[in-house]
Design a protein around this motif. Structure first.
Motif, PDB file in Angstrom:
ATOM      1  N   MET A   1       0.839  -1.178   0.000  1.00  0.00           N
ATOM      2  CA  MET A   1       0.000   0.000   0.000  1.00  0.00           C
ATOM      3  C   MET A   1       0.889   1.248   0.000  1.00  0.00           C
ATOM      4  O   MET A   1       1.676   1.467   0.911  1.00  0.00           O
ATOM      5  CB  MET A   1      -0.886  -0.016   1.239  1.00  0.00           C
ATOM      6  CG  MET A   1      -1.823   1.132   1.330  1.00  0.00           C
ATOM      7  SD  MET A   1      -2.955   0.834   2.680  1.00  0.00           S
ATOM      8  CE  MET A   1      -2.893   2.408   3.447  1.00  0.00           C
ATOM      9  N   SER A   2       0.783   2.043  -1.027  1.00  0.00           N
ATOM     10  CA  SER A   2       1.626   3.224  -1.157  1.00  0.00           C
ATOM     11  C   SER A   2       1.146   4.364  -0.271  1.00  0.00           C
ATOM     12  O   SER A   2      -0.051   4.534  -0.051  1.00  0.00           O
ATOM     13  CB  SER A   2       1.645   3.689  -2.614  1.00  0.00           C
ATOM     14  OG  SER A   2       2.254   2.717  -3.420  1.00  0.00           O
ATOM     15  N   LYS A   3       2.116   5.103   0.232  1.00  0.00           N
ATOM     16  CA  LYS A   3       1.857   6.273   1.073  1.00  0.00           C
ATOM     17  C   LYS A   3       2.719   7.415   0.575  1.00  0.00           C
ATOM     18  O   LYS A   3       3.681   7.205  -0.154  1.00  0.00           O
ATOM     19  CB  LYS A   3       2.256   6.001   2.528  1.00  0.00           C
ATOM     20  CG  LYS A   3       1.492   4.934   3.232  1.00  0.00           C
ATOM     21  CD  LYS A   3       2.049   4.665   4.602  1.00  0.00           C
ATOM     22  CE  LYS A   3       1.910   5.858   5.522  1.00  0.00           C
ATOM     23  NZ  LYS A   3       2.157   5.512   6.930  1.00  0.00           N
ATOM     24  N   THR A   4       2.421   8.608   1.028  1.00  0.00           N
ATOM     25  CA  THR A   4       3.259   9.758   0.731  1.00  0.00           C
ATOM     26  C   THR A   4       4.245   9.959   1.870  1.00  0.00           C
ATOM     27  O   THR A   4       3.854   9.979   3.039  1.00  0.00           O
ATOM     28  CB  THR A   4       2.417  11.027   0.544  1.00  0.00           C
ATOM     29  OG1 THR A   4       1.499  10.813  -0.532  1.00  0.00           O
ATOM     30  CG2 THR A   4       3.294  12.229   0.224  1.00  0.00           C
ATOM     31  N   PHE A   5       5.523  10.065   1.508  1.00  0.00           N
ATOM     32  CA  PHE A   5       6.589  10.271   2.481  1.00  0.00           C
ATOM     33  C   PHE A   5       7.292  11.584   2.192  1.00  0.00           C
ATOM     34  O   PHE A   5       7.411  12.000   1.032  1.00  0.00           O
ATOM     35  CB  PHE A   5       7.625   9.137   2.399  1.00  0.00           C
ATOM     36  CG  PHE A   5       7.075   7.791   2.784  1.00  0.00           C
ATOM     37  CD1 PHE A   5       7.039   7.403   4.110  1.00  0.00           C
ATOM     38  CD2 PHE A   5       6.597   6.924   1.827  1.00  0.00           C
ATOM     39  CE1 PHE A   5       6.536   6.160   4.475  1.00  0.00           C
ATOM     40  CE2 PHE A   5       6.100   5.680   2.173  1.00  0.00           C
ATOM     41  CZ  PHE A   5       6.066   5.303   3.501  1.00  0.00           C
ATOM     42  N   ARG A   6       7.762  12.230   3.252  1.00  0.00           N
ATOM     43  CA  ARG A   6       8.578  13.443   3.127  1.00  0.00           C
ATOM     44  C   ARG A   6      10.013  13.041   3.438  1.00  0.00           C
ATOM     45  O   ARG A   6      10.335  12.657   4.559  1.00  0.00           O
ATOM     46  CB  ARG A   6       8.087  14.515   4.100  1.00  0.00           C
ATOM     47  CG  ARG A   6       8.800  15.827   3.964  1.00  0.00           C
ATOM     48  CD  ARG A   6       8.095  16.932   4.727  1.00  0.00           C
ATOM     49  NE  ARG A   6       7.589  16.526   6.021  1.00  0.00           N
ATOM     50  CZ  ARG A   6       8.005  17.024   7.184  1.00  0.00           C
ATOM     51  NH1 ARG A   6       8.934  17.956   7.224  1.00  0.00           N
ATOM     52  NH2 ARG A   6       7.485  16.605   8.309  1.00  0.00           N
ATOM     53  N   VAL A   7      10.875  13.098   2.419  1.00  0.00           N
ATOM     54  CA  VAL A   7      12.270  12.682   2.559  1.00  0.00           C
ATOM     55  C   VAL A   7      13.144  13.925   2.715  1.00  0.00           C
ATOM     56  O   VAL A   7      13.136  14.803   1.851  1.00  0.00           O
ATOM     57  CB  VAL A   7      12.733  11.859   1.334  1.00  0.00           C
ATOM     58  CG1 VAL A   7      14.190  11.448   1.490  1.00  0.00           C
ATOM     59  CG2 VAL A   7      11.842  10.642   1.147  1.00  0.00           C
ATOM     60  N   VAL A  14      22.875  22.213   3.133  1.00  0.00           N
ATOM     61  CA  VAL A  14      21.505  22.713   3.047  1.00  0.00           C
ATOM     62  C   VAL A  14      20.589  21.513   2.846  1.00  0.00           C
ATOM     63  O   VAL A  14      20.689  20.804   1.846  1.00  0.00           O
ATOM     64  CB  VAL A  14      21.342  23.709   1.875  1.00  0.00           C
ATOM     65  CG1 VAL A  14      19.896  24.149   1.745  1.00  0.00           C
ATOM     66  CG2 VAL A  14      22.261  24.895   2.050  1.00  0.00           C
ATOM     67  N   GLU A  15      19.724  21.253   3.807  1.00  0.00           N
ATOM     68  CA  GLU A  15      18.813  20.116   3.727  1.00  0.00           C
ATOM     69  C   GLU A  15      17.763  20.360   2.653  1.00  0.00           C
ATOM     70  O   GLU A  15      17.229  21.462   2.545  1.00  0.00           O
ATOM     71  CB  GLU A  15      18.121  19.894   5.068  1.00  0.00           C
ATOM     72  CG  GLU A  15      19.065  19.553   6.192  1.00  0.00           C
ATOM     73  CD  GLU A  15      18.370  19.460   7.538  1.00  0.00           C
ATOM     74  OE1 GLU A  15      17.128  19.595   7.604  1.00  0.00           O
ATOM     75  OE2 GLU A  15      19.082  19.269   8.529  1.00  0.00           O
ATOM     76  N   THR A  16      17.474  19.339   1.857  1.00  0.00           N
ATOM     77  CA  THR A  16      16.411  19.436   0.859  1.00  0.00           C
ATOM     78  C   THR A  16      15.293  18.479   1.230  1.00  0.00           C
ATOM     79  O   THR A  16      15.526  17.424   1.813  1.00  0.00           O
ATOM     80  CB  THR A  16      16.927  19.108  -0.559  1.00  0.00           C
ATOM     81  OG1 THR A  16      17.474  17.791  -0.560  1.00  0.00           O
ATOM     82  CG2 THR A  16      17.986  20.096  -0.993  1.00  0.00           C
ATOM     83  N   GLU A  17      14.086  18.857   0.894  1.00  0.00           N
ATOM     84  CA  GLU A  17      12.896  18.082   1.235  1.00  0.00           C
ATOM     85  C   GLU A  17      12.162  17.707  -0.043  1.00  0.00           C
ATOM     86  O   GLU A  17      11.943  18.545  -0.907  1.00  0.00           O
ATOM     87  CB  GLU A  17      11.998  18.933   2.126  1.00  0.00           C
ATOM     88  CG  GLU A  17      10.746  18.254   2.569  1.00  0.00           C
ATOM     89  CD  GLU A  17       9.929  19.137   3.497  1.00  0.00           C
ATOM     90  OE1 GLU A  17       8.712  19.179   3.318  1.00  0.00           O
ATOM     91  OE2 GLU A  17      10.515  19.777   4.390  1.00  0.00           O
ATOM     92  N   THR A  18      11.789  16.422  -0.146  1.00  0.00           N
ATOM     93  CA  THR A  18      11.091  15.939  -1.329  1.00  0.00           C
ATOM     94  C   THR A  18       9.927  15.068  -0.898  1.00  0.00           C
ATOM     95  O   THR A  18      10.078  14.211  -0.027  1.00  0.00           O
ATOM     96  CB  THR A  18      12.046  15.091  -2.205  1.00  0.00           C
ATOM     97  OG1 THR A  18      13.210  15.849  -2.503  1.00  0.00           O
ATOM     98  CG2 THR A  18      11.380  14.671  -3.497  1.00  0.00           C
ATOM     99  N   LEU A  19       8.760  15.285  -1.517  1.00  0.00           N
ATOM    100  CA  LEU A  19       7.603  14.420  -1.282  1.00  0.00           C
ATOM    101  C   LEU A  19       7.623  13.322  -2.332  1.00  0.00           C
ATOM    102  O   LEU A  19       7.836  13.587  -3.516  1.00  0.00           O
ATOM    103  CB  LEU A  19       6.302  15.204  -1.382  1.00  0.00           C
ATOM    104  CG  LEU A  19       6.028  16.207  -0.276  1.00  0.00           C
ATOM    105  CD1 LEU A  19       4.735  16.951  -0.553  1.00  0.00           C
ATOM    106  CD2 LEU A  19       5.971  15.532   1.080  1.00  0.00           C
ATOM    107  N   VAL A  20       7.397  12.081  -1.899  1.00  0.00           N
ATOM    108  CA  VAL A  20       7.427  10.946  -2.816  1.00  0.00           C
ATOM    109  C   VAL A  20       6.411   9.905  -2.368  1.00  0.00           C
ATOM    110  O   VAL A  20       6.150   9.759  -1.170  1.00  0.00           O
ATOM    111  CB  VAL A  20       8.853  10.354  -2.919  1.00  0.00           C
ATOM    112  CG1 VAL A  20       9.299   9.772  -1.608  1.00  0.00           C
ATOM    113  CG2 VAL A  20       8.965   9.336  -4.019  1.00  0.00           C
ATOM    114  N   VAL A  21       5.817   9.208  -3.326  1.00  0.00           N
ATOM    115  CA  VAL A  21       4.884   8.122  -3.030  1.00  0.00           C
ATOM    116  C   VAL A  21       5.649   6.811  -3.154  1.00  0.00           C
ATOM    117  O   VAL A  21       6.298   6.554  -4.170  1.00  0.00           O
ATOM    118  CB  VAL A  21       3.681   8.142  -3.998  1.00  0.00           C
ATOM    119  CG1 VAL A  21       2.775   6.945  -3.758  1.00  0.00           C
ATOM    120  CG2 VAL A  21       2.906   9.439  -3.847  1.00  0.00           C
TER     121      VAL A  21
END
Length: 75
Positions: A1-7, A14-21
């Protein structure tokens, strides 16, 4: 079951943030970082924090770069 994660990529100053399913936090981080990762390791090898939200609240997983020459334990 896929979910949305914030990586959160911690490899740069410099920290980067990416949303991924993805199906798991590990799979989400692998999609974003493109490297082999594990859930346990040395603090210096910390490469990402992965957040997900569910009915019970926010959860976070710390992921580390896999040490060269080490295999992943199979159970």
């Amino acid at each position: 079951m896929s979910k949305t994660f914030r990586v959160i990529d911690l490899r740069q100053s410099v920290e980067t943030e990416t949303l991924v399913v993805a199906d798991t936090p590990d799979a989400a981080a692998h999609q974003v970082l493109g490297i082999e990762i594990v859930r346990g390791g040395n603090k210096r090898a910390l490469v990402a924090k992965v957040y997900s939200e569910s009915e019970t609240g926010l959860s976070m997983v710390r992921l580390y770069a896999r040490a060269a020459g080490r295999s992943i334990a199979r159970t």
